[in-house]
Design an enzyme around this catalytic site. Structure first.
Site, short mmCIF file in Angstrom:
data_model
loop_
_atom_site.label_atom_id
_atom_site.label_comp_id
_atom_site.label_asym_id
_atom_site.label_seq_id
_atom_site.Cartn_x
_atom_site.Cartn_y
_atom_site.Cartn_z
N LYS A 217 0.75 -1.20 0.42
CA LYS A 217 0.09 0.23 -0.16
C LYS A 217 1.13 0.92 -0.01
CE LYS A 217 -4.87 -2.05 0.86
NZ LYS A 217 -5.48 -2.00 2.01
N ARG A 251 -3.67 -10.35 3.88
CA ARG A 251 -4.30 -10.01 3.48
C ARG A 251 -3.49 -9.81 2.49
NH1 ARG A 251 -6.57 -6.40 -0.15
NH2 ARG A 251 -7.74 -7.12 -1.86
N1 HH2 Z 1 -7.78 -3.55 0.77
C1 HH2 Z 1 -7.95 -3.63 0.05
C2 HH2 Z 1 -9.20 -4.23 -0.72
N2 HH2 Z 1 -9.81 -4.56 0.04
N3 HH2 Z 1 -9.92 -5.62 1.99
C3 HH2 Z 1 -9.27 -5.79 3.81
N4 HH2 Z 1 -10.38 -6.76 4.48
N5 HH2 Z 1 -8.91 -5.66 3.91
C4 HH2 Z 1 -7.88 -4.56 3.05
O1 HH2 Z 1 -7.26 -3.99 4.19
C5 HH2 Z 1 -7.77 -4.04 1.37
C6 HH2 Z 1 -9.51 -6.14 1.21
C7 HH2 Z 1 -7.28 -3.03 -1.67
O2 HH2 Z 1 -5.96 -3.50 -2.44
P1 HH2 Z 1 -6.43 -4.32 -3.07
O3 HH2 Z 1 -7.39 -4.78 -3.20
O4 HH2 Z 1 -4.85 -5.01 -3.64
O5 HH2 Z 1 -6.29 -3.00 -4.45
P2 HH2 Z 1 -7.74 -2.79 -5.15
O6 HH2 Z 1 -8.78 -2.38 -3.88
O7 HH2 Z 1 -7.65 -1.28 -5.92
O8 HH2 Z 1 -8.20 -3.48 -6.44
#
Ligand code: HH2
Length: 272
Positions: A217, A251
Site C-alpha cells: 500500500k 491479506r
Molecule cells: N484492501 C484492499 C481491498 N480489499 N479488504 C480488506 N479486508 N482489507 C484490506 O486492507 C483491503 C481489502 C485494497 O487492495 P487491493 O485489493 O490490492 O486493491 P484494489 O482495491 O485496487 O483492487
C-alpha cells in the site's frame, strides 16, 4: 458447516486475486478468468490458506462497478477455485454478488463497507452461514483520501468495529464467523496507518480475529520511496509487527514471502 475461521491455521495468509482492470498493484493482470484462476492456484501453492477474489477496485479515486460486471468477473473464477478445493472469500460490497459467490462455494464475504453499503448483505451472509470480514473505511473510495481527519484514529476505528460486530450479530450472523479489519489505507493518512499498526493490540482486544491488509500500500511507498511492485520488504515489516500485536489473517499479494516471514516470526513467538 463449521465456520471457515475455525478451520484456518493461524497466522493465516489470504492471497489477493483482483479480477479488475484498475486495482492499484495488480490491475489488468488477472482480468482474464483463466489467468485469475492460475494465479489463485499459484498463491495456494505458495502457502495461502484462502484466496480473496474481487471484481471491483476500491483503491483511492476508483469508480464503482455495476453488479453485472462484477459477477461476470468473479463467479467463473470462484467456481473453478472452489472445484479444486480452494477456500475462497469474495471481496464485494454488493449482496447480489455475495449471494452468487456463496452459491458458487465461496466461504467468506469480505465487505470493505462493513455491511453499510447494501442493506441486504447481512441477511445473505446469515442465510448462507458464511464467514464475514468487517472493515473500517472512512468515506467512500472515490473521495476517502481527501484530507481524512480523526480525533483519535485508534479509538474511532475500534469503536466502529465493535459497533459493526454488534450489527452483524443482531442480524443473525454467528459471532464465531466474524473477523474485523482496521482498513489500512481506507480514508487514512500515513500517520493514521502507522498509528493503527502501532496500536493494533487495541483492535485485537475487541475479540474477533483481526485481518490486516497492508500489502504494497501507498503508505509503505511513502516511507520507502518504492513503487507498488517493490514494496514487499516494507509489507513484510508490517506483517511481522501486526502478528506480534495479535493479528490473525494477512491479506497479501506476495504470498510466498509473507508466508515465510510469518512462519518464522510465529515460531519465535511460540517459544516460552
Ligand atoms: N484492501 C484492499 C481491498 N480489499 N479488504 C480488506 N479486508 N482489507 C484490506 O486492507 C483491503 C481489502 C485494497 O487492495 P487491493 O485489493 O490490492 O486493491 P484494489 O482495491 O485496487 O483492487
Amino acid at each position: 458447516m463449521t465456520s471457515l475461521l475455525a478451520e484456518l491455521r493461524y497466522p493465516a495468509v489470504m492471497g489477493v486475486v483482483n479480477v479488475t482492470p484498475d486495482s492499484f498493484s495488480d490491475g489488468g493482470r488477472f482480468l482474464d478468468s483463466g489467468a485469475a484462476v492460475e494465479h489463485g492456484l499459484l498463491l495456494v501453492e505458495q502457502g495461502a490458506d484462502l484466496v480473496d477474489v474481487g471484481g471491483e477496485s476500491t483503491r483511492p479515486g476508483s469508480d464503482p462497478v455495476p453488479a453485472g460486471v462484477e459477477l461476470i468477473r468473479v463467479i467463473p473464477v470462484i467456481e473453478r477455485l472452489v472445484a479444486v478445493g480452494v477456500a475462497v472469500s469474495v471481496d464485494t460490497m454488493k449482496s447480489e454478488v455475495a449471494a452468487a459467490a456463496l452459491d458458487a462455494g465461496a466461504r467468506m464475504v469480505n465487505d470493505v463497507t462493513a455491511l453499510r453499503h447494501d442493506p441486504r448483505m447481512a441477511d445473505v451472509v446469515a442465510a448462507h452461514g458464511a464467514a464475514l470480514c468487517l472493515m473500517h473505511m472512512k468515506g467512500e473510495p472515490k473521495t476517502m483520501q481527501d484530507d481524512p481527519r480523526y480525533d483519535d484514529v485508534v479509538a474511532e476505528v475500534s469503536g466502529f468495529l465493535e459497533q459493526r460486530v454488534a450489527v452483524a450479530v443482531a442480524a443473525g450472523i454467528d459471532p464465531d464467523s466474524i473477523c474485523i479489519d482496521p482498513g489500512i489505507g481506507f480514508g487514512k493518512t500515513l500517520a493514521h496507518n502507522v498509528r493503527l499498526l502501532k496500536e493494533l493490540d487495541v483492535i485485537c482486544e475487541i475479540g474477533p480475529p483481526v485481518v490486516v491488509g497492508t500489502s504494497r500500500k501507498r503508505f509503505i511507498g511513502s516511507i520507502t520511496g518504492r513503487e507498488e511492485s517493490d514494496r514487499v520488504a516494507g509489507t513484510l515489516a508490517t506483517s511481522v509487527m501486526a502478528l506480534e500485536k495479535g493479528a490473525a489473517i494477512f491479506r497479501v499479494h506476495d504470498v510466498r514471502d509473507n508466508r515465510d516471514a510469518l512462519d518464522v516470526a510465529a515460531a519465535i513467538m511460540r517459544l516460552p
